[in-house]
Design a protein around this motif. Structure first.
Motif: not given
Length: 248
Positions: A56-61, A150-153
């Motif tokens: 859930k947390c990964a999808l929210a991010i 992905l790197r910025r995230l």
């Protein structure tokens, strides 16, 4: 509840009430652990909570980052749909989810408990509002240096968004651990029940007045782990919910 779990049956069901137990005993905890498989319930709850809250947390991010920093069509409409999802009571989706999971033979399975609740509109909304408050110059500089999304995230956005992510994680963990209706519907085997459902099984095992102490002991077992997690992470709540609300 804690005090009642330390009392004998004669001290709970009585007209002469006393706050503190006269004869403190741990017999209720021993009886609760032997009446139903609480160890198995605990393992099930840990598995469901860890896997479900992590996804859930990964999808929210990922979703919040896309809604703020990625250009794609219908982005505003998708965000409005997420806001609508916040207003829809979860009970509305119980029947469709049950039909879907039952059709995939997901009853009495971990993935059957976890899958229907993976979308988290609250986490996406909260993280989106926080990401909007981040200084655009930081991401623009990294983009000029050739950093991809992905790197910025993971190197910029996530490290400076710790309190907000911790808030989403805490709310998600508490929700997963305390979830009752859905695990009750999709599980009918004791070996797959989570702690809240197992507490109901404990209550149904003995309906006499003497069962109140055992039931209180079971409730303490259910609540203590989540209280410890809340105590460890509660300092992030205010920081996470207020980030971005004050501008310089």
């Amino acid at each position: 509840m804690v005090l009642s779990s330390l009392k004998g049956p004669g001290e709970i069901v009585t007209t002469q009430l006393s706050v503190l137990p006269r004869n403190t005993t741990l017999e209720n905890y021993a009886q609760a652990a032997t009446t139903v498989p609480f160890v198995r319930f605990f393992i099930n709850s840990v598995v469901v909570t860890v896997i479900g809250s992590s996804i859930k947390c990964a999808l929210a991010i990922l979703t919040a980052y896309a809604l703020v920093f990625v250009r794609f069509p219908f982005k505003r409409a998708i965000f409005l749909a997420i806001l609508v999802a916040l207003m829809v009571p979860p009970q509305v989706s119980v029947l469709p989810n049950y039909i879907f999971i039952a059709g995939l033979d997901g009853l009495n399975t971990y993935w059957g408990i976890i899958l229907p609740g993976l979308g988290t509109a609250f986490g996406t909304f909260l993280l989106r509002q926080h990401f909007l408050s981040l200084p655009p110059s930081i991401l623009e500089a990294s983009e000029i240096d050739g950093a991809g999304h992905l790197r910025r995230l993971f190197q910029i956005v996530v490290p400076i968004s710790g309190p907000s992510i911790a808030t989403v994680a805490l709310v998600t963990i508490v929700g997963e651990w305390n979830d009752y209706i859905w695990p009750l519907i999709v599980t009918d085997k004791p070996e797959m029940m989570t702690l809240p459902v197992g507490l109901t099984l404990l209550a149904n095992s003995d309906s006499t007045a003497q069962a109140w102490g055992v039931l209180m002991a079971g409730a303490v077992i259910v609540i203590v782990p989540i209280l410890l997690i809340f105590a460890a992470l509660q300092r992030f709540i205010v920081d996470g919910l207020t980030q971005g609300s004050v501008t310089g």
